[in-house]
Design an enzyme around this catalytic site. Structure first.
Site, short mmCIF file in Angstrom:
data_model
loop_
_atom_site.label_atom_id
_atom_site.label_comp_id
_atom_site.label_asym_id
_atom_site.label_seq_id
_atom_site.Cartn_x
_atom_site.Cartn_y
_atom_site.Cartn_z
N GLU A 299 0.84 -1.20 0.00
CA GLU A 299 0.00 0.00 0.00
C GLU A 299 0.87 1.25 0.00
O GLU A 299 1.11 1.86 1.05
CB GLU A 299 -0.95 0.01 1.21
CG GLU A 299 -2.05 -1.03 1.13
CD GLU A 299 -3.11 -0.91 2.22
OE1 GLU A 299 -2.91 -0.12 3.18
OE2 GLU A 299 -4.14 -1.62 2.11
N GLU A 391 -6.42 -7.24 -1.22
CA GLU A 391 -6.92 -7.09 0.15
C GLU A 391 -8.30 -6.49 0.11
O GLU A 391 -8.54 -5.53 -0.63
CB GLU A 391 -6.03 -6.10 0.93
CG GLU A 391 -5.23 -6.69 2.03
CD GLU A 391 -4.58 -5.60 2.88
OE1 GLU A 391 -3.35 -5.59 2.90
OE2 GLU A 391 -5.29 -4.78 3.51
#
Ligand code: GCU
Length: 470
Positions: A299, A391
C-alpha cells in the site's frame, strides 16, 4: 449413559461378522486399532451391542470432553485417512474433535446409524508424523461420543477434485484479465495472512489444511511486513517464513502471493534495496514453481503514481531475471485505492501504465469505509487495465468495526462479473472484526467449520467455498 460390561467374552464372539478374506484381513489388521485397547477417559468398554470387531467397543460417557486416544505408528509422515467405526442409536449427531499429537486436526460427524447394533465408518483426513502419533477423538457435546469400535488408518486417497493449481497451472495476464494455462479467464479467491511477525502461529498444518479443503480457497497471500517489527528486524527469519509458506501453499495446490507489505514509510523506494535482496532470493528459490505471484508494494501512500511506477521499473526486472513468467502485482496510489483516497482516479494509471508485461494493478477496499466512488473506480479500471484485489475487508479501513455486508456483496458481485480475483484480510485470530477467527483460536484451532469464526469469517468463508469457474 454407559453401562457396565455384563456379557462374557465368549458371548461376544457371536457378533456375526464374516471373517474377511485372508488377504484383506492381513491388510486390515496392520492398520486397525481397537477402541477397547486404547486410552479411555470418561467411557467404558462394553459388548452388549453386536456387530463390533475385536472384543468390545467403547461407550463414551454422555459428557463433553470424554475421549478415546489411540497410538498410531506411521512409517512415513503424511496425510492419512482415519476411519472411526461407530454406532449411534440415536438420531442426533455426536460430533467429535479429532486431534493429532495434541493439535486439532479436524472435526468428525457421527450421526445416527439407525441402531446401536448398526456400525459404520466416519472418515477424516489428518497428517501424521513418522513414528508414533497420538490420535484422540473427543466428544464436543453433552451427549458424549458415539459407541466407538475401532480406528482404521490408511494412506489418504488422492484428492478427488483437482487442486486450483492442478486445474489452472501457470497463470498469465491476458488483456485485462487473468488466464489459466488453457487461456481461460479465471477468478481466484482466497485469504491473506496477517503480519508474519505477529500471527505466524495461525499458519500451521491444521489451519492451512482447513484453508485448502474446508474453505476451498484458491490462493494464500503471504503478508510480510517490512517495518513494524517485520522483515527489517531479521531478514533471514522472515525470508525463511515466506519460503516455508510458499512450500505449504504449493503442497496443497494453492497459489501463493508473496506480499511485500510495505506500509510506513509509504514510499516503496525507501525499501528498494531490501526489496531487491528479498525478491532476488525468493525468485531464485521458487522459479521452478508455477503457483507464485509477486506483489511488490502492498500500500504505497503519500507518494505519486509516477514514484510508484518508477519503483516498479526498478524491482520488476530483479524478479524477472530469475522468474520471467510469474505475474507481478503492482500497488497503486493512496493505499492501493487507485488514487481515490487522495482525490485522484484510476486515469493516472490507465494513462501512464507500468512498462512491463504480465503485470496487474492492485486495489484494496474496506466496505464500511469505501463506498460507490471506490466501487466505480474499480469497475472502470477493470475494463482498461488488469486488476487484482489483494486485500479487502467487510469493515472499516482499520480492519475493525462493524461490517457492511451489503456493500461488500456489491463489490463481490462486480468482481465475479469482471473476473477480478480477490483476497480477504485476514486469516488470523487478531482481536479486530476483520480477523476471521475468534481470539485464542491459534494455534490449536478449531479451524474447520464455523465454530471459531467471527461474523466476517462466516461471511467470507461461505463466499470462498462457492464453486470455482475454472
Ligand atoms: C444406550 C446404549 C449405549 C449408548 C448410550 C448412549 O444406553 O445402550 O450403548 O452408549 O445409549 O446414549 O451413549
Amino acid at each position: 449413559m454407559h453401562r457396565l460390561a455384563a456379557l462374557a467374552a465368549s458371548v461376544v464372539l457371536i457378533a456375526g461378522l464374516q471373517p474377511p478374506p485372508v488377504h484383506a484381513r492381513a491388510q486390515a489388521q496392520a492398520a486397525d486399532h481397537q477402541a477397547e485397547s486404547a486410552t479411555i477417559s470418561q467411557g467404558v468398554v462394553e459388548s452388549n451391542h453386536t456387530g463390533y470387531t475385536g472384543t468390545g467397543f467403547v461407550n463414551y460417557d454422555n459428557a463433553t470432553g470424554s475421549y478415546v486416544e489411540f497410538t498410531v505408528n506411521a512409517a512415513t509422515a503424511g496425510p492419512r485417512s482415519l476411519s472411526f467405526r461407530f454406532a449411534n442409536g440415536t438420531t442426533v449427531n455426536r460430533p467429535m474433535s479429532i486431534t493429532v499429537n495434541g493439535t486439532a486436526a479436524t472435526t468428525g460427524d457421527f450421526p445416527g446409524t439407525g441402531a446401536w447394533t448398526t456400525w459404520q465408518d466416519a472418515t477424516v483426513t489428518a497428517t501424521l508424523n513418522a513414528g508414533a502419533n497420538t490420535v484422540r477423538a473427543t466428544a464436543t457435546t453433552a451427549n458424549g461420543g458415539p459407541n466407538l469400535d475401532r480406528l482404521t488408518v490408511a494412506d489418504a486417497p488422492p484428492p478427488t477434485g483437482s487442486t486450483p493449481v492442478e486445474a489452472n497451472g501457470r497463470l498469465r495476464v491476458c488483456g485485462v484479465r487473468l488466464c489459466n494455462k488453457n487461456g481461460k479467464q479465471i477468478q481466484l479467491r482466497g485469504m491473506s495472512s496477517h503480519g508474519l511477525q505477529w500471527y505466524y502461529q495461525c499458519l500451521n498444518t491444521a489451519s492451512l489444511n482447513a484453508l485448502a479443503t474446508d474453505w476451498k480457497a484458491d490462493v494464500l497471500r503471504i503478508s510480510m511486513y517490512i517495518q513494524e517489527d517485520g522483515y527489517e528486524t531479521n531478514p533471514r527469519l522472515f525470508t525463511d517464513r515466506v519460503h516455508n509458506l510458499i512450500e505449504q501453499a504449493t503442497s496443497r495446490g494453492l497459489y501463493a502471493i508473496v506480499d511485500w507489505h510495505m506500509l510506513d514509510p509509504g514510499d516503496p523506494n525507501d525499501n528498494l534495496s531490501r526489496a531487491r535482496t528479498f525478491f532476488t532470493e525468493i525468485a531464485q528459490r521458487h522459479n521452478a514453481k508455477n503457483n507464485v505471484l509477486y506483489e511488490i508494494a502492498n500500500e504505497p501512500n503519500g507518494v505519486s503514481w509516477s514514484t510508484i511506477r518508477s519503483y516498479a521499473h526498478q524491482i520488476i526486472p530483479v524478479i524477472r531475471q530469475y522468474d520471467p513468467d510469474a505475474p507481478v502485482l503492482v500497488g497503486t496510489r493512496a493505499w492501493s485505492s487507485l488514487g481515490v483516497s487522495d482525490g485522484a482516479t484510476e486515469s493516472e494509471v490507465v494513462g501512464n501504465p507500468v512498462n512491463a508485461t504480465n503485470i496487474m494493478y492492485t486495489f484494496h477496499f474496506y466496505a464500511a469505509s469505501h463506498g460507490s466512488e471506490y466501487l466505480n473506480a474499480l469497475s472502470r479500471a477493470a475494463d482498461r487495465i488488469p486488476m487484482f484485489v489483494t486485500e479487502f475487508g467487510t469493515q472499516t479501513a482499520s480492519g475493525d468495526g462493524s461490517n457492511n455486508f451489503t456493500r461488500a456483496q456489491q463489490y463481490l458481485d462486480l468482481m465475479a462479473q469482471k473476473k477480478i480475483s480477490w483476497v480477504n484480510w485476514n486469516y488470523s485470530d487478531d482481536e479486530r472484526s476483520g480477523a476471521v477467527f475468534t481470539e485464542g483460536t491459534c494455534p490449536n484451532g478449531t479451524f474447520t467449520g464455523t465454530s471459531r469464526l467471527k461474523p466476517a469469517g462466516v461471511w467470507v468463508r461461505d463466499r470462498i467455498r462457492t464453486p470455482d469457474d475454472f
